[in-house]
Design a protein around this motif. Structure first.
Motif, mmCIF file in Angstrom:
data_model
loop_
_atom_site.group_PDB
_atom_site.id
_atom_site.type_symbol
_atom_site.label_atom_id
_atom_site.label_comp_id
_atom_site.label_asym_id
_atom_site.label_seq_id
_atom_site.Cartn_x
_atom_site.Cartn_y
_atom_site.Cartn_z
ATOM 1 N N THR A 1 0.806 -1.222 0.000
ATOM 2 C CA THR A 1 0.000 0.000 0.000
ATOM 3 C C THR A 1 0.843 1.278 0.000
ATOM 4 O O THR A 1 0.323 2.360 -0.218
ATOM 5 C CB THR A 1 -0.961 0.047 1.212
ATOM 6 N N ILE A 2 2.134 1.141 0.233
ATOM 7 C CA ILE A 2 3.024 2.299 0.308
ATOM 8 C C ILE A 2 3.388 2.729 -1.117
ATOM 9 O O ILE A 2 3.828 1.914 -1.935
ATOM 10 C CB ILE A 2 4.284 1.971 1.136
ATOM 11 N N SER A 3 3.212 3.988 -1.413
ATOM 12 C CA SER A 3 3.307 4.467 -2.798
ATOM 13 C C SER A 3 4.670 4.246 -3.459
ATOM 14 O O SER A 3 4.730 4.010 -4.661
ATOM 15 C CB SER A 3 2.931 5.946 -2.879
ATOM 16 N N ASN A 4 5.751 4.311 -2.743
ATOM 17 C CA ASN A 4 7.072 4.156 -3.350
ATOM 18 C C ASN A 4 7.499 2.698 -3.506
ATOM 19 O O ASN A 4 8.564 2.428 -4.059
ATOM 20 C CB ASN A 4 8.123 4.912 -2.544
ATOM 21 N N VAL A 5 6.677 1.793 -3.041
ATOM 22 C CA VAL A 5 6.950 0.363 -3.210
ATOM 23 C C VAL A 5 6.409 -0.043 -4.572
ATOM 24 O O VAL A 5 5.220 0.071 -4.835
ATOM 25 C CB VAL A 5 6.310 -0.467 -2.087
ATOM 26 N N GLU A 6 7.308 -0.500 -5.439
ATOM 27 C CA GLU A 6 6.906 -0.858 -6.797
ATOM 28 C C GLU A 6 6.522 -2.323 -6.929
ATOM 29 O O GLU A 6 5.636 -2.658 -7.706
ATOM 30 C CB GLU A 6 8.030 -0.527 -7.776
ATOM 31 N N GLU A 7 7.215 -3.196 -6.210
ATOM 32 C CA GLU A 7 6.938 -4.620 -6.334
ATOM 33 C C GLU A 7 7.134 -5.307 -4.990
ATOM 34 O O GLU A 7 8.007 -4.914 -4.209
ATOM 35 C CB GLU A 7 7.854 -5.256 -7.384
ATOM 36 N N VAL A 8 6.321 -6.321 -4.733
ATOM 37 C CA VAL A 8 6.410 -7.116 -3.509
ATOM 38 C C VAL A 8 6.322 -8.583 -3.912
ATOM 39 O O VAL A 8 5.374 -8.972 -4.597
ATOM 40 C CB VAL A 8 5.269 -6.783 -2.516
ATOM 41 N N PHE A 9 7.303 -9.372 -3.493
ATOM 42 C CA PHE A 9 7.326 -10.797 -3.817
ATOM 43 C C PHE A 9 7.446 -11.620 -2.550
ATOM 44 O O PHE A 9 8.263 -11.305 -1.685
ATOM 45 C CB PHE A 9 8.537 -11.139 -4.701
ATOM 46 N N VAL A 10 6.655 -12.672 -2.433
ATOM 47 C CA VAL A 10 6.854 -13.683 -1.396
ATOM 48 C C VAL A 10 7.778 -14.713 -2.037
ATOM 49 O O VAL A 10 7.501 -15.209 -3.131
ATOM 50 C CB VAL A 10 5.517 -14.330 -0.966
ATOM 51 N N VAL A 11 8.890 -15.015 -1.369
ATOM 52 C CA VAL A 11 9.923 -15.853 -1.965
ATOM 53 C C VAL A 11 10.383 -16.964 -1.020
ATOM 54 O O VAL A 11 10.064 -16.959 0.167
ATOM 55 C CB VAL A 11 11.148 -14.995 -2.377
ATOM 56 N N PRO B 1 12.658 9.522 -4.500
ATOM 57 C CA PRO B 1 13.267 10.671 -5.177
ATOM 58 C C PRO B 1 14.670 10.999 -4.677
ATOM 59 O O PRO B 1 15.431 11.671 -5.360
ATOM 60 C CB PRO B 1 12.298 11.821 -4.894
ATOM 61 N N ASP B 2 15.025 10.532 -3.473
ATOM 62 C CA ASP B 2 16.346 10.802 -2.910
ATOM 63 C C ASP B 2 16.640 9.827 -1.775
ATOM 64 O O ASP B 2 15.765 9.092 -1.332
ATOM 65 C CB ASP B 2 16.444 12.251 -2.414
ATOM 66 N N PHE B 3 17.889 9.857 -1.332
ATOM 67 C CA PHE B 3 18.333 8.934 -0.292
ATOM 68 C C PHE B 3 17.609 9.163 1.035
ATOM 69 O O PHE B 3 17.264 8.209 1.729
ATOM 70 C CB PHE B 3 19.850 9.057 -0.090
ATOM 71 N N PHE C 1 11.900 5.718 4.978
ATOM 72 C CA PHE C 1 11.093 4.519 4.754
ATOM 73 C C PHE C 1 11.630 3.333 5.557
ATOM 74 O O PHE C 1 10.873 2.624 6.221
ATOM 75 C CB PHE C 1 11.072 4.185 3.258
ATOM 76 N N ILE C 2 12.939 3.130 5.520
ATOM 77 C CA ILE C 2 13.540 1.990 6.224
ATOM 78 C C ILE C 2 13.417 2.162 7.731
ATOM 79 O O ILE C 2 12.991 1.257 8.439
ATOM 80 C CB ILE C 2 15.015 1.818 5.820
ATOM 81 N N VAL C 3 13.789 3.336 8.213
ATOM 82 C CA VAL C 3 13.837 3.571 9.660
ATOM 83 C C VAL C 3 12.444 3.687 10.282
ATOM 84 O O VAL C 3 12.180 3.123 11.341
ATOM 85 C CB VAL C 3 14.675 4.833 9.967
ATOM 86 N N LYS C 4 11.540 4.386 9.611
ATOM 87 C CA LYS C 4 10.221 4.623 10.203
ATOM 88 C C LYS C 4 9.168 3.620 9.723
ATOM 89 O O LYS C 4 8.532 2.955 10.524
ATOM 90 C CB LYS C 4 9.761 6.048 9.906
#
Length: 99
Positions: free
Chosen positions: A39-49, A62-64, A70-73
């Motif tokens: 559901t997060i807009s910047n996530v383009e693809e999600v795979f169960v592997v 758009p930037d680091f 995203f990672i921390v919060k």
């Protein structure tokens, strides 16, 4: 030979950042975690592997600093994620969604 990148934040400050993130998750929550991340807009693809990770996600920011947030919060606030490993994309050879 190019100089070593000593500060990712400086290197990626004005560049679009793509990353692949491997997630280890509570096995009973993998589908729910995947759906929440999707559901997060910047996530383009999600795979169960299978293998070392339970989920692999592809993200583009758009930037680091946005990736870092995203990672921390965002990822840290999702119950059931045990561990993550972020792999920064240095260059893209083929991406069928980029035009």
């Amino acid at each position: 030979m190019e100089a070593e990148i000593s500060n990712l934040k400086d290197y990626y400050s004005n560049k679009i950042v793509t990353a692949i993130i491997g997630l280890e998750a509570d096995i009973n929550a993998v589908d729910d975690i995947g759906k929440e991340i999707a559901t997060i807009s910047n996530v383009e693809e999600v795979f169960v592997v299978t293998g070392d990770y339970d989920l692999i996600i592809k993200v583009r920011f758009p930037d680091f600093s946005s990736l870092e947030k995203f990672i921390v919060k965002d990822l840290n606030n999702i119950d059931g994620i045990k561990k993550s490993k972020t792999m920064m994309v240095l260059s893209i050879i083929k991406d069928i969604y980029m035009r």
